[in-house]
Scaffold this active site. Structure first.
Site, PDB file in Angstrom:
ATOM      1  N   HIS A  68       5.277   6.220  -5.006  1.00  0.00           N
ATOM      2  CA  HIS A  68       4.784   5.781  -3.558  1.00  0.00           C
ATOM      3  C   HIS A  68       4.677   7.036  -2.889  1.00  0.00           C
ATOM      4  CE1 HIS A  68       7.293   2.160  -4.673  1.00  0.00           C
ATOM      5  NE2 HIS A  68       6.293   1.808  -4.299  1.00  0.00           N
TER       6      HIS A  68
ATOM      7  N   SER B 140       9.451   0.231  -8.976  1.00  0.00           N
ATOM      8  CA  SER B 140      10.714  -0.334  -8.146  1.00  0.00           C
ATOM      9  C   SER B 140      11.594  -1.104  -9.167  1.00  0.00           C
ATOM     10  CB  SER B 140       9.970  -1.213  -7.135  1.00  0.00           C
ATOM     11  OG  SER B 140       9.293  -0.396  -6.303  1.00  0.00           O
TER      12      SER B 140
HETATM   13  P1  AMP Z   1       4.393  -1.575  -5.428  1.00  0.00           P
HETATM   14  O1  AMP Z   1       5.518  -1.040  -4.135  1.00  0.00           O
HETATM   15  O2  AMP Z   1       5.028  -1.691  -6.439  1.00  0.00           O
HETATM   16  O3  AMP Z   1       3.312  -2.853  -4.727  1.00  0.00           O
HETATM   17  O4  AMP Z   1       3.552  -0.485  -5.234  1.00  0.00           O
HETATM   18  C1  AMP Z   1       2.875   0.055  -4.165  1.00  0.00           C
HETATM   19  C2  AMP Z   1       1.710   1.241  -4.718  1.00  0.00           C
HETATM   20  O5  AMP Z   1       2.308   1.977  -5.197  1.00  0.00           O
HETATM   21  C3  AMP Z   1       0.713   0.497  -5.660  1.00  0.00           C
HETATM   22  O6  AMP Z   1      -0.375   1.070  -5.078  1.00  0.00           O
HETATM   23  C4  AMP Z   1       1.188   0.988  -6.941  1.00  0.00           C
HETATM   24  O7  AMP Z   1       0.034   0.953  -7.863  1.00  0.00           O
HETATM   25  C5  AMP Z   1       1.682   2.396  -6.506  1.00  0.00           C
HETATM   26  N1  AMP Z   1       2.449   2.715  -7.485  1.00  0.00           N
HETATM   27  C6  AMP Z   1       3.696   2.134  -8.115  1.00  0.00           C
HETATM   28  N2  AMP Z   1       4.372   2.799  -9.047  1.00  0.00           N
HETATM   29  C7  AMP Z   1       3.776   4.036  -9.248  1.00  0.00           C
HETATM   30  C8  AMP Z   1       3.654   5.122  -9.926  1.00  0.00           C
HETATM   31  N3  AMP Z   1       4.671   5.466 -10.910  1.00  0.00           N
HETATM   32  N4  AMP Z   1       2.762   6.037  -9.887  1.00  0.00           N
HETATM   33  C9  AMP Z   1       1.778   6.027  -8.754  1.00  0.00           C
HETATM   34  N5  AMP Z   1       1.604   4.926  -8.102  1.00  0.00           N
HETATM   35  C10 AMP Z   1       2.539   3.908  -8.046  1.00  0.00           C
END
Ligand code: AMP
Length: 281
Positions: free
Chosen positions: A39, A189
């Site tokens: 993130h 997460s």
């Molecule tokens: P989330 O909180 O899981 O909905 O993720 C929020 C954003 O963070 C989304 O655009 C995900 O694709 C991105 N994201 C989650 N994990 C990663 C990671 N390991 N590397 C880069 N971006 C990520």
């Protein structure tokens, strides 16, 4: 960093910024919290390209087709605020469910041109309607110049790009690379729900994807590549949901090695659903 919970207050802040800085860019990063370095990498990318950075933390109920998954989703808001305090985030938007969905169970619908019928769409009915619903709402409220998404959620990126076109939303969707921990496991997460032993087992996902890329580089045919990837996966202890090799734009499975393809994998490690992918060529 300002913390805002109401749409009205957020709009007032944005209007004031736009008025005082008419030439500047607003960058937006939607998240569901339990923030990690993946993130943070999106926030860093946003602060490189934008003068005002808004991050949302909202565990969006409409994108969970499994109630238990929604209940179990990690919520670590105190720690998240500390993470954000060390970034260039200007505003944390932290709305309630009632703030984002003032009419309970209102129907949202969008034609995703089949992009939602494959991979995640097959296994998580209604997931992308929920994702588009909340992201469209955020885009309409914030009207960011740029929004930042991780390619970790490969299908989500294609669908958000499509949604912004269908709805004629003038938001530049910026895609950021996958951040991995030292063991190669894609940061997520959901990793917080894994035991140390499970974390160790989960490394197989990255190995399988890297093997796929290696075999493409060696010029092997696709059927052999997939067979070898599945054989390696079977040596581990995870339960496979799917392994697909697809065109990056149409998301349709391909049956030969060609330009612009990725391998996408989803597997359960215990009861934790993990997702990962790699660009093959
Ligand atoms: P989330 O909180 O899981 O909905 O993720 C929020 C954003 O963070 C989304 O655009 C995900 O694709 C991105 N994201 C989650 N994990 C990663 C990671 N390991 N590397 C880069 N971006 C990520």
């Amino acid at each position: 960093m300002k913390i805002v919970t109401e749409v009205k207050e957020l709009k007032n802040l944005i209007n004031a910024f736009r008025l005082n800085n008419p030439k500047d860019n607003i960058g937006f990063i939607p998240t569901m919290g339990a923030l990690h370095q993946g993130h943070v990498s999106l926030i860093d990318a946003a602060s490189d390209l934008c003068n005002f950075v808004i991050t949302s933390i909202f565990v969006n109920p409409t994108q969970f087709n499994d109630k238990k998954d929604l209940e179990r989703y990690p919520r670590t808001i105190e720690a998240d605020m500390e993470v954000l305090a060390n970034t260039a985030c200007d505003v944390l938007f932290l709305p309630t469910v009632a703030e984002m969905y003032p009419i309970k169970d209102a129907v949202y619908s969008i034609d995703l041109n089949g992009l939602d019928q494959v991979m995640e769409g097959k296994f998580r009915q209604g997931h992308f309607d929920g994702v588009c619903n909340i992201v469209e709402s955020f885009f309409r409220i914030i009207a960011p110049d740029k929004a930042f998404f991780g390619i970790k959620d490969f299908q989500q990126v294609a669908i958000i790009k499509h949604m912004t076109k269908v709805r004629a939303l003038k938001v530049d969707v910026v895609t950021c690379p996958i951040l991995r921990d030292a063991s190669g496991l894609a940061m997520s997460s959901r990793n917080a729900l894994l035991s140390p032993q499970e974390k160790e087992s989960a490394r197989i996902l990255n190995w399988v994807l890297k093997l796929g890329k290696l075999l493409v580089q060696e010029g092997k045919p696709l059927s052999e590549i997939k067979e070898n990837m599945l054989a390696l996966f079977a040596q581990g202890s995870l339960d496979l949901e799917y392994l697909e090799i697809v065109d990056n734009d149409t998301l349709q499975a391909v049956n030969s090695v060609q330009p612009n393809i990725s391998a996408c994998i989803v597997a359960y490690c215990g009861n934790v659903r993990l997702i990962d992918n790699i660009q093959l060529n």
